[in-house]
Design a protein around this motif. Structure first.
Motif, PDB file in Angstrom:
ATOM      1  N   SER A  49      -7.419   2.913  -8.221  1.00  0.00           N
ATOM      2  CA  SER A  49      -6.977   1.891  -7.540  1.00  0.00           C
ATOM      3  C   SER A  49      -6.211   1.197  -8.243  1.00  0.00           C
ATOM      4  O   SER A  49      -6.102   1.182  -9.340  1.00  0.00           O
ATOM      5  CB  SER A  49      -8.167   0.774  -6.893  1.00  0.00           C
ATOM      6  N   GLY A 105      -1.764   6.316  -6.167  1.00  0.00           N
ATOM      7  CA  GLY A 105      -3.175   5.726  -6.085  1.00  0.00           C
ATOM      8  C   GLY A 105      -3.596   5.907  -4.850  1.00  0.00           C
ATOM      9  O   GLY A 105      -3.199   6.029  -3.938  1.00  0.00           O
ATOM     10  N   ASP A 106      -5.059   5.561  -4.823  1.00  0.00           N
ATOM     11  CA  ASP A 106      -5.964   5.996  -3.521  1.00  0.00           C
ATOM     12  C   ASP A 106      -6.074   4.830  -2.704  1.00  0.00           C
ATOM     13  O   ASP A 106      -5.788   4.653  -1.455  1.00  0.00           O
ATOM     14  CB  ASP A 106      -7.205   5.820  -4.091  1.00  0.00           C
ATOM     15  N   ARG A 107      -5.824   3.392  -3.337  1.00  0.00           N
ATOM     16  CA  ARG A 107      -6.209   1.927  -2.718  1.00  0.00           C
ATOM     17  C   ARG A 107      -5.796   0.967  -3.539  1.00  0.00           C
ATOM     18  O   ARG A 107      -5.427   1.050  -4.751  1.00  0.00           O
ATOM     19  CB  ARG A 107      -7.630   2.146  -2.037  1.00  0.00           C
ATOM     20  N   VAL A 108      -5.578  -0.308  -2.662  1.00  0.00           N
ATOM     21  CA  VAL A 108      -5.260  -1.557  -3.216  1.00  0.00           C
ATOM     22  C   VAL A 108      -6.185  -2.435  -3.000  1.00  0.00           C
ATOM     23  O   VAL A 108      -6.986  -2.583  -2.247  1.00  0.00           O
ATOM     24  CB  VAL A 108      -4.101  -2.251  -2.638  1.00  0.00           C
ATOM     25  N   GLU A 109      -6.689  -3.263  -4.358  1.00  0.00           N
ATOM     26  CA  GLU A 109      -7.678  -3.970  -4.248  1.00  0.00           C
ATOM     27  C   GLU A 109      -7.137  -5.465  -4.704  1.00  0.00           C
ATOM     28  O   GLU A 109      -6.336  -5.695  -5.581  1.00  0.00           O
ATOM     29  CB  GLU A 109      -8.861  -3.822  -5.383  1.00  0.00           C
ATOM     30  N   SER A 121      -0.139   4.390 -13.139  1.00  0.00           N
ATOM     31  CA  SER A 121      -1.240   3.465 -12.458  1.00  0.00           C
ATOM     32  C   SER A 121      -1.173   2.068 -13.135  1.00  0.00           C
ATOM     33  O   SER A 121      -0.186   1.735 -13.623  1.00  0.00           O
ATOM     34  CB  SER A 121      -2.624   3.971 -13.095  1.00  0.00           C
ATOM     35  N   GLU A 147       0.893  -1.148  -0.082  1.00  0.00           N
ATOM     36  CA  GLU A 147       0.125   0.099  -0.040  1.00  0.00           C
ATOM     37  C   GLU A 147       0.913   1.442   0.131  1.00  0.00           C
ATOM     38  O   GLU A 147       0.513   2.577  -0.590  1.00  0.00           O
ATOM     39  CB  GLU A 147      -1.015   0.027   1.269  1.00  0.00           C
ATOM     40  N   THR A 207       0.311   4.156  -2.838  1.00  0.00           N
ATOM     41  CA  THR A 207      -0.264   5.432  -2.535  1.00  0.00           C
ATOM     42  C   THR A 207       0.849   6.457  -2.584  1.00  0.00           C
ATOM     43  O   THR A 207       0.487   7.594  -3.170  1.00  0.00           O
ATOM     44  CB  THR A 207      -0.833   5.489  -1.038  1.00  0.00           C
ATOM     45  N   SER A 254      -5.099  -2.972  -8.877  1.00  0.00           N
ATOM     46  CA  SER A 254      -5.696  -4.319  -8.584  1.00  0.00           C
ATOM     47  C   SER A 254      -4.812  -5.326  -8.357  1.00  0.00           C
ATOM     48  O   SER A 254      -3.924  -5.520  -9.636  1.00  0.00           O
ATOM     49  CB  SER A 254      -6.824  -4.527  -9.847  1.00  0.00           C
TER      50      SER A 254
END
Length: 546
Positions: free
Chosen positions: A497, A448-452, A484, A439, A443, A499
């Motif tokens: 996000s 990025g905002d988040r990890v999925e 990204s 993360e 970030t 992935s």
């Protein structure tokens, strides 16, 4: 441009204070440097890391700039050496072509380097596939492995782009032909054996890392290469490949070239022993990490540097005006035309990479790889815009003029090395949990905002936690074209996000490989591969590898 007349490799070795008896010649123009020779001396050089913005179709020229800068520093009387990766034949015959620089700033003998060189890639391929054969042999005979064949993680590798081998079934043909199971091929540059070799500091370290490699996972147990006793035979294959290679530039500056992991699917750095050789035999080492600063430089700073206890002094970010304009929305068909508006928009990508490098405590210099179509208005705007932010920049034409075209850049780098006092600090240490490491990269470095995480990635993370492997480093496999995980999101994307669809375990290398987006570890060939332009003329000379 005709190939430069090369000096005997013994003469190049003398620039590193090596005698002819200190090296192992492979021909008149390339040699190996034994490890015991390297470690006889203390480190003395300052380390310059060459990186770039996210790569674009118009190109940046990072290897060319690394070579050109080392040549330019020699012209200024500074004992500089370029320390680079070896090319893979996958891209050589695929989309990219050769990877030895270009024009008047090239590593030579370029054709030999782009093909078999000294056999390092072949040795890595053979050692990797020996382990695969030993695994399948143990499954067949059942003497050492009590593992479900479907739990085997170890694939095979090949130094060719071949999408048809990504997923294969082996062992067909009846009971005597082995155990049928699904597996696949990665490209050699993505092999964990490649990562292990490039991150090992000597033969003892190499064998220990080979033994730690995870080859299967069953229940709560991991099975390693050491469990079946494969590491000694693999090390025997890799013995000569562990020694870095010595070649030269177009202007006879020494180049230490060794290892070739890609930065989008592996750690993207040359070997630790090659860097050690440069640091102990030069005053300045110019080394590069693959692709942009979000990939190769991040992995250099968070994986290689801590393992080898390196203290980089400075980062140089390579850009071209056309690449910045591409990130700013200019179509490829208009690349020869100036477009200050697109340049201004595209600068956002460069600024993000600069911010990332500064967050590690590194001073930054921007190298503008100059083209004949560049206008003075755009060049001066970019240099001035960077100066207003406290970033030094210089244009360099090392492709056309070699070291002479990079003297202004070299003087700027030399001044920064004398006056700047960096305080290098990695993004994380081993105590940070794996999830947080991932993360932080997403970030802080990608923006990025988040990890999925997919269900498969979640299972692997939980397994690693249960195994007590939270200390491992993180080597994200991600598209090189964007910050990204979507290659079409250029410039400086926001609000996205990342992935993680799966996670590979590279315990011998000391890291995990989260696979972001659609990243794969065996590239395919393009519609018009570079292989179709390679020829052997009637005199036996190879043509068409550029």
């Amino acid at each position: 441009m005709p190939q430069a007349t090369l000096h005997p490799i013994g003469d190049i070795a003398q620039q590193l204070d090596l005698t002819k008896s200190d090296i192992i010649p492979f021909s008149n123009d390339k040699a190996k440097i034994p490890l015991d020779i390297i470690y006889q001396r203390p480190r003395r050089a300052k380390l310059v890391l060459m990186t770039s913005i996210n790569p674009t179709p118009p190109g940046e020229g990072k290897t060319t700039m690394s070579i050109g800068l080392s040549q330019a520093m020699r012209r200024l009387g500074i004992q500089a050496t370029a320390v680079l990766r070896e090319p893979s034949m996958g891209p050589t015959f695929g989309m990219k072509g050769g990877a030895t620089g270009g024009g008047a700033s090239q590593a030579e003998p370029s054709t030999a380097i782009n093909l078999h060189f000294t056999g390092d890639f072949h040795a890595i391929t053979a050692a990797h596939n020996l382990l695969a054969a030993l695994i399948d042999n143990e499954l067949f005979h059942g003497s050492r492995l009590d593992v479900d064949p479907q739990r085997v993680l170890w694939k095979r590798v090949l130094d060719v782009n071949d999408r048809a081998l990504r997923h294969v079934v082996i062992g067909l043909g009846g009971p005597s032909q082995g155990i049928p199971r699904e597996t696949g091929f990665d490209i050699t540059a993505a092999s964990e054996v490649m990562a292990v070799l490039t991150l090992s500091q000597d033969m003892k370290d190499l064998k220990q890392r080979l033994a730690r490699m995870v080859i299967a996972s069953q229940g709560n147990q991991m099975v390693t290469a050491g469990d079946i006793g494969a590491e000694e035979a693999m090390a025997a294959i890799l013995r000569d490949a562990m020694m870095p290679n010595l070649v030269q530039t177009s202007e006879h500056t020494p180049v230490i070239m060794h290892g070739g992991p890609f930065a989008n699917i592996a750690h993207g750095c040359n070997s630790i022993v090659a860097t050690e050789a440069g640091l102990r035999m030069s005053d300045v080492v110019v080394t590069e990490a693959g692709f942009g600063a979000d990939l190769g430089a991040e992995k250099f700073l968070d994986i290689k540097a801590p393992i080898a206890h390196l203290q980089p002094s400075l980062a140089v970010v390579v850009v071209t005006l056309r690449a910045l304009r591409y990130h700013g929305g200019q179509p490829l068909s208009e690349m020869a035309q100036p477009n200050l508006v697109a340049l201004q928009r595209g600068m956002a990508n460069l600024l993000k990479h600069i911010e990332n490098l500064q967050s590690y405590g590194l001073p930054v210099v921007v190298a503008i790889n100059q083209f004949g179509t560049d206008t003075q208005e755009e060049l001066q705007w970019l240099i001035s815009a960077l100066a207003q932010r406290g970033i030094a920049a210089a244009a360099a034409d090392v492709f056309g003029q070699g070291g002479a075209g990079g003297e202004e850049l070299a003087a700027l780098v030399a001044k920064e090395l004398e006056t700047s006092r960096g305080a290098f600090q990695p993004l994380y240490d081993e105590s940070v949990p794996l999830r947080e490491k991932i993360e932080r990269i997403v970030t802080k470095i990608y923006g990025g905002d988040r990890v999925e995480y997919s269900a498969s990635a979640e299972r692997t993370l939980k397994k690693l936690e249960a195994w007590g492997e939270d200390h491992l480093k993180v080597c994200i496999a991600k598209t090189q074209y964007s910050l990204s995980d979507n290659p079409k999101r250029l410039g400086r994307p926001e609000g996205f996000s990342v992935s993680i669809r799966d996670i590979d375990i590279a315990r011998g290398a000391g890291y995990i490989v989260p696979l972001a987006g659609d990243m794969i570890r065996m590239p395919g060939l393009p519609k018009d591969p570079a292989a179709y332009r390679v020829r052997v003329n009637d005199s036996g000379q190879i043509e068409g590898i550029h």
